[in-house]
Design a protein around this motif. Structure first.
Motif, PDB file in Angstrom:
ATOM      1  N   ARG A 152       0.817  -1.214   0.000  1.00 57.91           N
ATOM      2  CA  ARG A 152       0.000   0.000   0.000  1.00 57.91           C
ATOM      3  C   ARG A 152       0.850   1.263   0.000  1.00 57.91           C
ATOM      4  N   HIS A 153       1.944   1.214   0.735  1.00 55.30           N
ATOM      5  CA  HIS A 153       2.748   2.419   0.958  1.00 55.30           C
ATOM      6  C   HIS A 153       4.178   2.161   0.476  1.00 55.30           C
TER       7      HIS A 153
ATOM      8  N   ALA B  40      -0.558 -15.317  -0.990  1.00 51.39           N
ATOM      9  CA  ALA B  40      -1.207 -14.145  -1.578  1.00 51.39           C
ATOM     10  C   ALA B  40      -0.362 -13.483  -2.658  1.00 51.39           C
ATOM     11  N   THR B  41       0.898 -13.192  -2.354  1.00 46.74           N
ATOM     12  CA  THR B  41       1.749 -12.464  -3.304  1.00 46.74           C
ATOM     13  C   THR B  41       1.919 -13.242  -4.602  1.00 46.74           C
ATOM     14  N   GLU B  42       2.218 -14.518  -4.474  1.00 40.49           N
ATOM     15  CA  GLU B  42       2.411 -15.349  -5.664  1.00 40.49           C
ATOM     16  C   GLU B  42       1.118 -15.485  -6.463  1.00 40.49           C
TER      17      GLU B  42
ATOM     18  N   CYS C 116      -3.328  -4.536  -4.611  1.00 40.63           N
ATOM     19  CA  CYS C 116      -2.293  -4.369  -3.577  1.00 40.63           C
ATOM     20  C   CYS C 116      -2.565  -5.218  -2.339  1.00 40.63           C
ATOM     21  N   GLY C 117      -3.560  -6.086  -2.402  1.00 38.82           N
ATOM     22  CA  GLY C 117      -3.814  -6.954  -1.261  1.00 38.82           C
ATOM     23  C   GLY C 117      -5.040  -7.820  -1.486  1.00 38.82           C
TER      24      GLY C 117
ATOM     25  N   MET D 128      -7.312  -2.420  -4.289  1.00 37.12           N
ATOM     26  CA  MET D 128      -6.604  -1.895  -5.441  1.00 37.12           C
ATOM     27  C   MET D 128      -6.146  -0.481  -5.127  1.00 37.12           C
ATOM     28  N   ILE D 129      -5.018  -0.101  -5.708  1.00 38.14           N
ATOM     29  CA  ILE D 129      -4.450   1.209  -5.411  1.00 38.14           C
ATOM     30  C   ILE D 129      -3.962   1.869  -6.687  1.00 38.14           C
ATOM     31  N   SER D 130      -4.091   3.182  -6.730  1.00 36.54           N
ATOM     32  CA  SER D 130      -3.560   4.001  -7.815  1.00 36.54           C
ATOM     33  C   SER D 130      -3.277   5.378  -7.250  1.00 36.54           C
TER      34      SER D 130
END
Length: 249
Positions: free
Chosen positions: A120-121, A174-176, A207-208, A216-218
């Motif tokens: 996220r950051h 999760a990441t994979e 993002c998670g 989701m992030i933008s």
């Protein structure tokens, strides 16, 4: 005197969902702690992420006033919910009363929290490993939801937590899982942004993920989507995401 009617509405599933979204879609929050010298409330601003079970997580410097306050008294409150144009009190917001739990670097889930926070950051990578920075998980005890004028609810802390036996398994993969999903469907994030009517802000990325939904992030925007039912594993989550991205409206 006649009894005054309660301003509180009966807490229903819609209220619980709104509360979870307000907490999980926040990139930052106002935090209130108790000043150890005066006992007065002390408010500040913190970056916020969530652990796999939806518990809010903050990264703070041990030099900050709110961190020193938490060292003396682990009670804290978070205020989340962003106003828009017009009257700021017309927009939903959530006050969550929490008990802070410090996360030591040797903790079994420290790396998980670090990974989710950085997703996220990304700019926090500049200081996240400084020795004077540490994480707190803020375990929700209860919450007050104001969904706008005339829409007030009281929630239990468990209303905000993802109660799933699959939490740990999903966290581990999760990441994979997200990486593989994007490799198989390079346009999936763009399709999600369109389907969910995300603000126009350049490219969006996942993002998670967790059993309850995905983020989701933008740029400065963070979008939270909650599934109708809890997912049982990462394949279930990726299947849900694909259906949302590509199904016919």
């Amino acid at each position: 005197m006649k009894d005054q009617p309660s301003p509180l509405r009966e807490t229903d599933d819609d209220a619980r969902k709104l509360a979870r979204v307000l907490l999980r879609s926040a990139r930052h929050a106002a935090i209130a702690v108790l000043d150890p010298e005066t006992g007065f409330p002390f408010a500040s601003r913190v970056l916020i992420a969530t652990d796999i079970d939806g518990t809010p997580v903050i990264l703070v410097s041990q030099l900050s006033a709110h961190t020193r306050a938490l060292a003396k008294d682990l009670r804290a409150s978070l205020l989340t919910g962003e106003p828009g144009k017009g009257d700021p009190l017309a927009y939903p917001r959530l006050t969550t009363q929490c008990v802070a739990e410090p996360v030591e670097r040797g903790n079994a889930f420290y790396e998980r929290i670090r990974t989710r926070f950085l997703a996220r950051h990304t700019k926090a990578k500049l200081y996240i490993d400084f020795p004077d920075f540490l994480f707190f998980r803020l375990k929700p005890e209860k919450a007050s939801l104001n969904g706008g004028f005339g829409r007030a609810y009281q929630l239990d802390g468990n209303d905000l937590i993802i109660q799933s036996a699959a939490n740990e398994e999903i966290a581990a993969g999760a990441t994979e899982a997200v990486r593989d999903l994007v490799e198989r469907h390079p346009d999936v994030e763009e399709s999600l942004a369109i389907r969910l009517e995300a603000p126009k802000s350049g490219s969006w990325r996942i993002c998670g993920i967790d059993p309850s939904g995905f983020d989701m992030i933008s740029s400065d925007f963070l979008l939270r989507y909650e599934f109708e039912t809890l997912a049982v594993d990462v394949d279930h989550i990726c299947s849900n995401i694909s259906k949302i991205a590509y199904s016919i409206p």
